[in-house]
Write a protein that holds these residues in place. Structure first.
Motif: not given
Length: 92
Positions: A34-44, A84-88
């Motif tokens: 699961v990653r956090r979206s770079r475009a919207d931090t409320a999106v996984r 791309a995005g932060e791995d959660l």
């Protein structure tokens, strides 16, 4: 986490997703990562790789929006590579 009939209908409008409907619930329970979206931090973004789909080996991405006291599926699609995005979270 909610998946409305309207959102499921939207997802299944895409021919390549018609055989993937049963996978949506399974991936939400047991994603590969699961990653956090770079475009919207409320999106996984929930991901799982499938070596065989009707369009070849692809990642299934399920987009989930989290808001106060709620989470709902926005869309799902097949893609060549994860965004791309932060791995959660990742399956061990």
């Amino acid at each position: 986490m909610r998946l409305t009939d309207e959102r499921l209908g939207h997802i299944l409008e895409h021919k390549e997703m018609q055989d993937m409907a049963a996978e949506i619930g399974r991936i939400l329970r047991q994603p590969q990562f699961v990653r956090r979206s770079r475009a919207d931090t409320a999106v996984r973004l929930f991901y799982e790789f499938y070596a065989q789909t009707i369009v070849g080996g692809k990642w299934l991405c399920i987009v989930v929006k989290y808001v106060e006291n709620d989470a709902f599926v926005v869309t799902a699609y097949l893609t060549d590579k994860p965004k791309a995005g932060e791995d959660l979270w990742a399956k061990k």
